[in-house]
Write an enzyme that holds these catalytic residues in place. Structure first.
Site, PDB file in Angstrom:
ATOM      1  CE  LYS A 108       0.886   1.546   4.319  1.00 37.04           C
ATOM      2  NZ  LYS A 108       1.445   2.890   4.606  1.00 37.04           N
ATOM      3  CG  ASP A 110      -0.798   0.660   7.985  1.00 36.76           C
ATOM      4  OD1 ASP A 110      -1.546   1.571   8.397  1.00 36.76           O
ATOM      5  OD2 ASP A 110       0.405   0.846   7.693  1.00 36.76           O
TER       6      ASP A 110
END
Length: 309
Positions: free
Chosen positions: A15, A154
């Site tokens: 990401k 995350d």
């Protein structure tokens, strides 16, 4: 009945933070953030083998890791922690779980490598349970997110990915209109940055500081307008005056010189990404960067990626 041996393979996608704002430090030591995260195509390979115990006297699930020597292969690895926590939550017993990691996502780069590995393990084990291939009751979507949050901030985003606004410590994930698969370049300096140290430096930084215009950013994402996304986004870790600041400014300058539409740091650094509106422009930029005299950075070509279905 003992379960039959089963193997499942998955891709654990990295990401980037299109924008990252840190709102406040909480009493528990974590930080509340407001970030727009985006999945990219760079991925680790995850292979999970699940086998019944050969010894009936053993009950609790046993978890083993294999993979690259540059990652910890013990209980500190997020993939192992994810498997252990999933087994505890679901009551999975009587099995050996062997996880093989093929690392492609650089370590300590702000690309969520450990988080996405953990999310992949949770996703894969739950898929096996849903298919009645494991002696365990699968977690609900809510339980899966709750479990992911216990592993890392995350990890909830990485369960599905795509384009999303993440708040709280990262566990409040709001899906946004997905962006096109714009081509990007990742620029990786030779050094790493401690996330804990970066947050400590940010806590000590005098305010006010530059912050993203999140309302305008969300509107630009809805309109798929990359120049406006670039103008509205910001990473507050770029405000830090650390020993690497000159390196970051030089790196950003060189990326912008390649006609990138957006250049930004991801996470707490040190990796930068540059987004282009065409593959041709990205590929030309990659050739230019790789032929430049300065060799203190590594460059990887990839692209934005949509959410897992």
């Amino acid at each position: 009945m003992s379960p039959s041996p089963v193997t499942i393979r998955d891709q654990a996608y990295a990401k980037i933070n299109l924008s990252l704002d840190v709102i406040e430090r909480r009493k528990d030591g974590y930080h509340n953030i407001d970030s727009v995260m985006q999945t990219i195509s760079l991925a680790d390979g995850i292979t999970i083998e699940v086998m019944p115990f050969s010894c009936s006297a053993r009950k609790s699930a046993q978890i083993k890791l294999s993979g690259d020597s540059n990652v910890p292969l013990d209980d500190t690895n997020t993939a192992a922690r994810a498997a252990k926590l999933w087994c505890e939550k679901t009551g999975a017993t009587g099995i050996d779980i062997v996880i093989e990691l093929k690392k492609r996502i650089p370590l300590g780069a702000g690309l969520g490598g450990g988080s996405t590995d953990a999310a992949s393990v949770l996703r894969s084990l739950n898929k096996l349970a849903l298919g009645n291939k494991l002696p365990a009751k699968a977690l609900t979507d809510y339980e899966l997110i709750e479990t992911a949050t216990q592993i890392g901030a995350d990890v909830p985003f990485c369960l599905r990915g795509g384009t999303a606004r993440c708040r709280g410590i990262g566990e409040v994930v709001e899906a946004l209109r997905e962006l096109p698969p714009w081509p990007i370049i990742l620029a990786l300096p030779e050094f790493q940055i401690s996330t804990a140290q970066a947050y400590a430096e940010l806590d000590a930084l005098a305010r006010p500081w530059k912050r993203p215009d999140t309302d305008s950013l969300l509107q630009a994402i809805e309109q798929q307008n990359l120049p406006d996304i670039s103008r509205s986004a910001h990473n507050v870790f770029s405000n830090l005056h650390n020993p690497h600041r000159q390196h970051f400014e030089t790196l950003k300058y060189h990326l912008l010189e390649t006609d990138a539409t957006m250049v930004q740091m991801t996470g707490s650094g040190p990796v930068f990404f540059a987004i282009y509106e065409s593959e041709e422009r990205r590929d030309q930029a990659l050739d230019t960067l790789k032929s430049a005299p300065q060799k203190k950075n590594k460059f990887i070509a990839t692209q934005l990626r949509r959410a897992l279905r």
